[in-house]
Design a protein around this motif. Structure first.
Motif, PDB file in Angstrom:
ATOM      1  N   THR A  74       0.805  -1.221   0.000  1.00  0.00           N
ATOM      2  CA  THR A  74       0.000   0.000   0.000  1.00  0.00           C
ATOM      3  C   THR A  74       0.838   1.270   0.000  1.00  0.00           C
ATOM      4  OG1 THR A  74      -0.176  -0.056   2.412  1.00  0.00           O
ATOM      5  CG2 THR A  74      -1.941  -1.121   1.150  1.00  0.00           C
ATOM      6  N   ASN A  75       2.130   1.144   0.305  1.00  0.00           N
ATOM      7  CA  ASN A  75       3.041   2.294   0.369  1.00  0.00           C
ATOM      8  C   ASN A  75       3.856   2.510  -0.903  1.00  0.00           C
ATOM      9  OD1 ASN A  75       2.492   2.868   3.164  1.00  0.00           O
ATOM     10  ND2 ASN A  75       3.657   1.026   3.626  1.00  0.00           N
ATOM     11  N   GLY A  76       4.085   1.445  -1.700  1.00  0.00           N
ATOM     12  CA  GLY A  76       4.917   1.566  -2.878  1.00  0.00           C
ATOM     13  C   GLY A  76       5.252   0.208  -3.473  1.00  0.00           C
ATOM     14  N   PHE A  77       6.325   0.178  -4.263  1.00  0.00           N
ATOM     15  CA  PHE A  77       6.732  -1.043  -4.947  1.00  0.00           C
ATOM     16  C   PHE A  77       8.212  -0.946  -5.299  1.00  0.00           C
ATOM     17  CE2 PHE A  77       5.412   2.000  -8.079  1.00  0.00           C
ATOM     18  CZ  PHE A  77       6.336   1.883  -9.110  1.00  0.00           C
ATOM     19  N   THR A  78       8.766  -2.064  -5.761  1.00  0.00           N
ATOM     20  CA  THR A  78      10.160  -2.117  -6.170  1.00  0.00           C
ATOM     21  C   THR A  78      10.238  -2.434  -7.657  1.00  0.00           C
ATOM     22  OG1 THR A  78      10.848  -2.840  -3.969  1.00  0.00           O
ATOM     23  CG2 THR A  78      12.372  -3.288  -5.780  1.00  0.00           C
ATOM     24  N   ILE A  79      11.086  -1.672  -8.362  1.00  0.00           N
ATOM     25  CA  ILE A  79      11.374  -1.943  -9.767  1.00  0.00           C
ATOM     26  C   ILE A  79      12.648  -2.778  -9.825  1.00  0.00           C
ATOM     27  CG2 ILE A  79      12.023  -0.940 -11.996  1.00  0.00           C
ATOM     28  CD1 ILE A  79      10.519   1.613 -11.122  1.00  0.00           C
ATOM     29  N   HIS A  80      12.573  -3.891 -10.536  1.00  0.00           N
ATOM     30  CA  HIS A  80      13.735  -4.754 -10.744  1.00  0.00           C
ATOM     31  C   HIS A  80      14.122  -4.660 -12.215  1.00  0.00           C
ATOM     32  CE1 HIS A  80      16.337  -8.295 -10.375  1.00  0.00           C
ATOM     33  NE2 HIS A  80      15.871  -8.622 -11.566  1.00  0.00           N
ATOM     34  N   PHE A  81      15.382  -4.324 -12.476  1.00  0.00           N
ATOM     35  CA  PHE A  81      15.901  -4.228 -13.840  1.00  0.00           C
ATOM     36  C   PHE A  81      17.150  -5.088 -13.927  1.00  0.00           C
ATOM     37  CE2 PHE A  81      18.365  -2.574 -17.326  1.00  0.00           C
ATOM     38  CZ  PHE A  81      17.416  -2.190 -18.278  1.00  0.00           C
ATOM     39  N   ALA A  82      17.237  -5.914 -14.974  1.00  0.00           N
ATOM     40  CA  ALA A  82      18.396  -6.788 -15.128  1.00  0.00           C
ATOM     41  C   ALA A  82      18.806  -6.869 -16.591  1.00  0.00           C
ATOM     42  CB  ALA A  82      18.082  -8.188 -14.602  1.00  0.00           C
ATOM     43  N   THR A  83      20.074  -7.156 -16.808  1.00  0.00           N
ATOM     44  CA  THR A  83      20.601  -7.457 -18.131  1.00  0.00           C
ATOM     45  C   THR A  83      21.654  -8.542 -17.980  1.00  0.00           C
ATOM     46  OG1 THR A  83      21.444  -6.522 -20.189  1.00  0.00           O
ATOM     47  CG2 THR A  83      22.391  -5.660 -18.135  1.00  0.00           C
ATOM     48  N   TRP A  84      22.141  -9.079 -19.096  1.00  0.00           N
ATOM     49  CA  TRP A  84      23.083 -10.185 -19.033  1.00  0.00           C
ATOM     50  C   TRP A  84      23.925 -10.241 -20.304  1.00  0.00           C
ATOM     51  CZ3 TRP A  84      17.870 -10.268 -19.284  1.00  0.00           C
ATOM     52  CH2 TRP A  84      17.286 -10.780 -20.443  1.00  0.00           C
ATOM     53  N   SER A  85      24.835 -11.173 -20.295  1.00  0.00           N
ATOM     54  CA  SER A  85      25.748 -11.429 -21.402  1.00  0.00           C
ATOM     55  C   SER A  85      26.586 -10.187 -21.695  1.00  0.00           C
ATOM     56  CB  SER A  85      24.970 -11.908 -22.628  1.00  0.00           C
ATOM     57  OG  SER A  85      25.858 -12.367 -23.631  1.00  0.00           O
ATOM     58  N   ASP A  86      26.754  -9.835 -22.971  1.00  0.00           N
ATOM     59  CA  ASP A  86      27.608  -8.697 -23.327  1.00  0.00           C
ATOM     60  C   ASP A  86      26.827  -7.398 -23.559  1.00  0.00           C
ATOM     61  OD1 ASP A  86      26.383  -9.413 -25.682  1.00  0.00           O
ATOM     62  OD2 ASP A  86      28.199  -9.350 -26.901  1.00  0.00           O
ATOM     63  N   THR A  87      25.546  -7.386 -23.224  1.00  0.00           N
ATOM     64  CA  THR A  87      24.717  -6.179 -23.400  1.00  0.00           C
ATOM     65  C   THR A  87      25.285  -5.030 -22.582  1.00  0.00           C
ATOM     66  OG1 THR A  87      22.720  -7.433 -23.860  1.00  0.00           O
ATOM     67  CG2 THR A  87      22.416  -5.207 -23.029  1.00  0.00           C
ATOM     68  N   ARG A  88      25.327  -3.853 -23.198  1.00  0.00           N
ATOM     69  CA  ARG A  88      25.814  -2.638 -22.532  1.00  0.00           C
ATOM     70  C   ARG A  88      24.708  -1.589 -22.580  1.00  0.00           C
ATOM     71  NH1 ARG A  88      31.539  -1.417 -25.149  1.00  0.00           N
ATOM     72  NH2 ARG A  88      30.929   0.575 -24.293  1.00  0.00           N
ATOM     73  N   ILE A  89      24.216  -1.219 -21.410  1.00  0.00           N
ATOM     74  CA  ILE A  89      23.150  -0.224 -21.302  1.00  0.00           C
ATOM     75  C   ILE A  89      23.687   0.954 -20.497  1.00  0.00           C
ATOM     76  CG2 ILE A  89      20.811   0.259 -20.487  1.00  0.00           C
ATOM     77  CD1 ILE A  89      20.252  -2.759 -20.724  1.00  0.00           C
ATOM     78  N   SER A  90      23.595   2.131 -21.078  1.00  0.00           N
ATOM     79  CA  SER A  90      24.118   3.303 -20.366  1.00  0.00           C
ATOM     80  C   SER A  90      23.057   3.943 -19.480  1.00  0.00           C
ATOM     81  CB  SER A  90      24.681   4.328 -21.344  1.00  0.00           C
ATOM     82  OG  SER A  90      23.671   4.820 -22.196  1.00  0.00           O
ATOM     83  N   LEU A  91      21.804   3.969 -19.923  1.00  0.00           N
ATOM     84  CA  LEU A  91      20.757   4.536 -19.067  1.00  0.00           C
ATOM     85  C   LEU A  91      19.423   3.881 -19.342  1.00  0.00           C
ATOM     86  CD1 LEU A  91      18.627   6.717 -20.559  1.00  0.00           C
ATOM     87  CD2 LEU A  91      20.708   8.029 -20.755  1.00  0.00           C
ATOM     88  N   ALA A  92      18.559   3.926 -18.337  1.00  0.00           N
ATOM     89  CA  ALA A  92      17.202   3.395 -18.463  1.00  0.00           C
ATOM     90  C   ALA A  92      16.253   4.250 -17.629  1.00  0.00           C
ATOM     91  CB  ALA A  92      17.135   1.940 -18.005  1.00  0.00           C
ATOM     92  N   THR A  93      15.114   4.567 -18.225  1.00  0.00           N
ATOM     93  CA  THR A  93      14.054   5.319 -17.561  1.00  0.00           C
ATOM     94  C   THR A  93      12.773   4.506 -17.640  1.00  0.00           C
ATOM     95  OG1 THR A  93      15.065   7.428 -18.171  1.00  0.00           O
ATOM     96  CG2 THR A  93      12.747   7.486 -17.562  1.00  0.00           C
ATOM     97  N   VAL A  94      12.034   4.441 -16.545  1.00  0.00           N
ATOM     98  CA  VAL A  94      10.803   3.655 -16.468  1.00  0.00           C
ATOM     99  C   VAL A  94       9.622   4.558 -16.138  1.00  0.00           C
ATOM    100  CG1 VAL A  94       9.622   1.859 -15.131  1.00  0.00           C
ATOM    101  CG2 VAL A  94      11.998   1.551 -15.809  1.00  0.00           C
ATOM    102  N   SER A  95       8.515   4.335 -16.833  1.00  0.00           N
ATOM    103  CA  SER A  95       7.238   4.959 -16.479  1.00  0.00           C
ATOM    104  C   SER A  95       6.409   3.910 -15.750  1.00  0.00           C
ATOM    105  CB  SER A  95       6.483   5.426 -17.724  1.00  0.00           C
ATOM    106  OG  SER A  95       7.160   6.496 -18.331  1.00  0.00           O
ATOM    107  N   TRP A  96       5.623   4.351 -14.772  1.00  0.00           N
ATOM    108  CA  TRP A  96       4.793   3.405 -14.028  1.00  0.00           C
ATOM    109  C   TRP A  96       3.381   3.966 -13.834  1.00  0.00           C
ATOM    110  CZ3 TRP A  96       2.853   5.173  -9.418  1.00  0.00           C
ATOM    111  CH2 TRP A  96       3.526   6.208  -8.804  1.00  0.00           C
ATOM    112  N   PHE A  97       2.443   3.046 -13.662  1.00  0.00           N
ATOM    113  CA  PHE A  97       1.038   3.368 -13.427  1.00  0.00           C
ATOM    114  C   PHE A  97       0.523   2.445 -12.336  1.00  0.00           C
ATOM    115  CE2 PHE A  97      -3.447   2.375 -14.287  1.00  0.00           C
ATOM    116  CZ  PHE A  97      -4.000   3.654 -14.185  1.00  0.00           C
ATOM    117  N   ALA A  98      -0.024   3.021 -11.279  1.00  0.00           N
ATOM    118  CA  ALA A  98      -0.617   2.226 -10.192  1.00  0.00           C
ATOM    119  C   ALA A  98      -2.095   2.576 -10.092  1.00  0.00           C
ATOM    120  CB  ALA A  98       0.072   2.539  -8.870  1.00  0.00           C
TER     121      ALA A  98
END
Length: 119
Positions: free
Chosen positions: A90-114
């Motif tokens: 009821t207070n909030g939530f946790t965002i889990h973000f993962a990648t693997w192998s040789d992937t290279r990610i410099s930035l990520a932005t997430v939109s959410w709707f509750a």
């Protein structure tokens, strides 16, 4: 269904206390790891978690939807990511973000709707 069952349904008390629906939205920059940082490293399994708190509390656990709003990655490798919502309360939530192998990610932005019942 027999007639006595219908009489019970029709004579049941009606509750007039209804809490209003409460939609909430947000956008959060999860990380900016360029030029140094674990998501940009491009080696093996990497993950992070970010806790989001609601501006207004819910009476019960709401439904939460996530979408990737922005991502910047190296073009030489495949873009691999896993985006999940977890630990919703009821207070909030946790965002889990993962990648693997040789992937290279410099930035990520997430939109959410509750969406749920207001407290």
């Amino acid at each position: 269904m027999n007639a006595s069952s219908l009489d019970k349904i029709e004579s049941a008390p009606v509750r007039k206390f209804i809490r209003p629906a409460l939609p909430q939205t947000g956008r959060i920059d999860l990380f900016n790891h360029y030029p140094d940082g674990p998501m940009w490293a491009g080696d093996g399994n990497r993950s992070l978690e970010v806790r989001v708190s609601f501006d207004r509390l819910y009476a019960y656990k709401p439904e939460v939807l996530l979408s990737l709003a922005a991502v910047d990655s190296a073009r030489e490798q495949n873009l691999r990511y896993d985006l999940r919502v977890k630990d919703v309360d009821t207070n909030g939530f946790t965002i889990h973000f993962a990648t693997w192998s040789d992937t290279r990610i410099s930035l990520a932005t997430v939109s959410w709707f509750a969406f749920g019942t207001a407290q």
